[in-house]
Design a protein around this motif. Structure first.
Motif, PDB file in Angstrom:
ATOM      1  N   LEU A  48       0.861  -1.219  -0.200  1.00 49.78           N
ATOM      2  CA  LEU A  48      -0.134   0.279   0.032  1.00 49.78           C
ATOM      3  C   LEU A  48       0.511   1.555  -0.207  1.00 49.78           C
ATOM      4  O   LEU A  48       0.219   1.974  -1.242  1.00 49.78           O
ATOM      5  N   VAL A  49       2.122   1.022   0.474  1.00 42.94           N
ATOM      6  CA  VAL A  49       2.810   2.174   0.678  1.00 42.94           C
ATOM      7  C   VAL A  49       3.242   2.166  -0.243  1.00 42.94           C
ATOM      8  O   VAL A  49       3.482   3.259  -0.934  1.00 42.94           O
ATOM      9  N   ALA A  50       3.784   1.399  -0.950  1.00 44.28           N
ATOM     10  CA  ALA A  50       4.877   1.940  -2.136  1.00 44.28           C
ATOM     11  C   ALA A  50       3.928   1.973  -3.519  1.00 44.28           C
ATOM     12  O   ALA A  50       4.048   3.206  -4.319  1.00 44.28           O
ATOM     13  N   TRP A  51       2.873   1.188  -3.544  1.00 49.30           N
ATOM     14  CA  TRP A  51       1.949   1.812  -4.472  1.00 49.30           C
ATOM     15  C   TRP A  51       1.642   3.419  -4.026  1.00 49.30           C
ATOM     16  O   TRP A  51       0.899   4.282  -5.437  1.00 49.30           O
ATOM     17  N   LEU A  52       0.836   4.009  -3.051  1.00 50.88           N
ATOM     18  CA  LEU A  52       1.239   5.317  -3.212  1.00 50.88           C
ATOM     19  C   LEU A  52       2.035   6.306  -3.710  1.00 50.88           C
ATOM     20  O   LEU A  52       1.696   6.871  -4.120  1.00 50.88           O
ATOM     21  N   LEU A  53       3.192   5.640  -3.237  1.00 49.82           N
ATOM     22  CA  LEU A  53       4.769   6.809  -3.795  1.00 49.82           C
ATOM     23  C   LEU A  53       4.497   6.488  -4.898  1.00 49.82           C
ATOM     24  O   LEU A  53       5.046   7.556  -5.626  1.00 49.82           O
ATOM     25  N   THR A  54       4.281   5.469  -5.977  1.00 41.96           N
ATOM     26  CA  THR A  54       4.447   4.831  -7.164  1.00 41.96           C
ATOM     27  C   THR A  54       3.342   5.695  -8.245  1.00 41.96           C
ATOM     28  O   THR A  54       3.983   5.952  -9.279  1.00 41.96           O
ATOM     29  N   GLY A  55       2.039   5.176  -7.911  1.00 43.41           N
ATOM     30  CA  GLY A  55       1.462   5.190  -8.384  1.00 43.41           C
ATOM     31  C   GLY A  55       1.435   3.759  -9.657  1.00 43.41           C
ATOM     32  O   GLY A  55       0.397   4.328 -10.286  1.00 43.41           O
ATOM     33  N   SER A  56       2.023   2.742  -9.550  1.00 46.03           N
ATOM     34  CA  SER A  56       1.919   2.146 -10.558  1.00 46.03           C
ATOM     35  C   SER A  56       1.012   1.181 -10.722  1.00 46.03           C
ATOM     36  O   SER A  56       0.227   0.766  -9.532  1.00 46.03           O
ATOM     37  N   VAL A  57      -0.104   0.729 -11.801  1.00 49.53           N
ATOM     38  CA  VAL A  57      -1.062  -0.288 -11.659  1.00 49.53           C
ATOM     39  C   VAL A  57      -0.432  -1.474 -11.495  1.00 49.53           C
ATOM     40  O   VAL A  57      -1.753  -2.136 -10.855  1.00 49.53           O
ATOM     41  N   ALA A  58       0.753  -1.771 -12.125  1.00 46.97           N
ATOM     42  CA  ALA A  58       1.178  -3.439 -11.663  1.00 46.97           C
ATOM     43  C   ALA A  58       1.269  -3.192 -10.225  1.00 46.97           C
ATOM     44  O   ALA A  58       1.129  -4.687 -10.127  1.00 46.97           O
ATOM     45  N   LEU A  59       1.829  -2.078  -9.989  1.00 44.76           N
ATOM     46  CA  LEU A  59       1.399  -2.581  -7.962  1.00 44.76           C
ATOM     47  C   LEU A  59       0.273  -2.795  -7.532  1.00 44.76           C
ATOM     48  O   LEU A  59       0.350  -3.914  -6.476  1.00 44.76           O
ATOM     49  N   LEU A  60      -0.588  -2.210  -8.034  1.00 45.59           N
ATOM     50  CA  LEU A  60      -1.669  -1.790  -7.642  1.00 45.59           C
ATOM     51  C   LEU A  60      -2.555  -3.340  -8.016  1.00 45.59           C
ATOM     52  O   LEU A  60      -2.500  -3.660  -6.525  1.00 45.59           O
ATOM     53  N   SER A  61      -1.910  -4.178  -8.507  1.00 43.29           N
ATOM     54  CA  SER A  61      -2.250  -5.816  -8.996  1.00 43.29           C
ATOM     55  C   SER A  61      -1.789  -6.566  -8.047  1.00 43.29           C
ATOM     56  O   SER A  61      -2.002  -7.507  -7.263  1.00 43.29           O
TER      57      SER A  61
END
Length: 296
Positions: free
Chosen positions: A20-33
């Motif tokens: 969650l922290v990494a997605w909020l910082l990167t905005g990556s949809v792959a990381l969201l997946s």
């Protein structure tokens, strides 16, 4: 099985927080997946925890065959939840294909993925040990999620590298879409196995043949018919008719049946084995069982 469920829930919660922290910082949809997949894992692990507690509850007067079917019911629910989440992820990935967005701070995302891989490897190794010991369907289904995570995390690292270092923004939604399809494929396998157990499908042919071999090996057994088998979570149920010499005394027939039951129970620990004795040569006895391998 309980320890495996505790470990899975704990790992899922840690990975959800990190991703969650990494997605909020990167905005990556792959990381969201990957975050969605970890939320799925957390949900599935909690369901597995509840199902295992229920499945291990001893039989009672209302449930004479035990509570083992709690496992396939939970696995079916896991499969449905996975498909729904994969469809949500697919919609988001398609939206990003039409409108690519930049990914920031790829190094943080990669670091979180490496951490996820190491933690997941440790969990999968422990789950594999538990599955070998128990044959649990719900732990197996839970482990399948985490095995898939290993591939997912590697693909996300590749996506972050291609997007951030090689200026290929379409890699992010493409990898996310591939992960969604992979989740749906996994859900198909889990759901099919759960339905087989709920519909009382016979045990695998190899196991049925080994049961027949063990029964026919007893010198007092002249034949076997009406072998019926099924599984319910960690429990196996095995029933058969033994054909004995018609002149055998009741006491001796009982002793032969007990010996066959004991041999099968030793090969299938915890199985509920029921043996009925018939005089050999009954003309209407069913003969619908697979033959034993040659030489037995």
């Amino acid at each position: 099985m309980r320890l495996a469920s505790y470990a899975a829930v704990s790992v899922a919660l840690v990975l959800i927080a990190a991703k969650l922290v990494a997605w909020l910082l990167t905005g990556s949809v792959a990381l969201l997946s990957s975050l969605v997949d970890s939320v799925l894992d957390g949900f599935a692990s909690i369901v597995a925890f509840v199902a295992i507690r229920q499945a291990l509850t001893p039989a009672d007067k209302e449930h004479r065959f035990g509570h083992g079917k709690a496992e396939p019911i939970a696995a079916l629910g896991q499969a449905a939840f996975i498909v729904g989440s994969a469809l949500f992820l697919s919609v988001e990935a398609v939206r990003r294909l039409w409108s690519p967005q930049p990914v920031a701070q790829q190094e943080i995302g990669i670091a979180v993925m490496v951490f996820s891989i190491l933690l997941t490897l440790a969990l999968v190794a422990f789950q594999r040990h538990v599955i070998r010991r128990t044959g649990s369907l719900v732990v197996s289904a839970d482990s399948l999620h985490y095995k898939g995570d290993l591939l997912i995390n590697l693909s996300i690292i590749a996506s972050l590298v291609l997007t951030g270092w090689f200026d290929f923004p379409l890699a992010d939604p493409v990898f996310a879409l591939g992960i969604a399809l992979y989740l749906i494929w996994n859900a198909r396998g889990i759901g099919g196995e759960a339905l087989d157990m709920l519909m009382d499908r016979e045990l695998p042919d190899e196991e049925r043949r080994s049961i027949l071999v063990m029964a026919r090996d007893h010198p007092g057994v002249l034949g076997v018919h009406d072998l019926r088998t099924r599984a319910a979570g960690p429990d196996r149920f095995i029933q058969m008719h033994l054909e004995l010499d018609g002149t055998t005394s009741l006491a001796k027939a009982h002793a032969i049946a007990d010996a066959v039951e004991a041999k099968i129970e030793a090969a299938f620990p915890g199985a509920d084995v029921i043996v009925h004795q018939d005089p050999h040569g009954i003309p209407d006895a069913p003969r619908d069982n697979p033959p034993a391998p040659a030489g037995t």
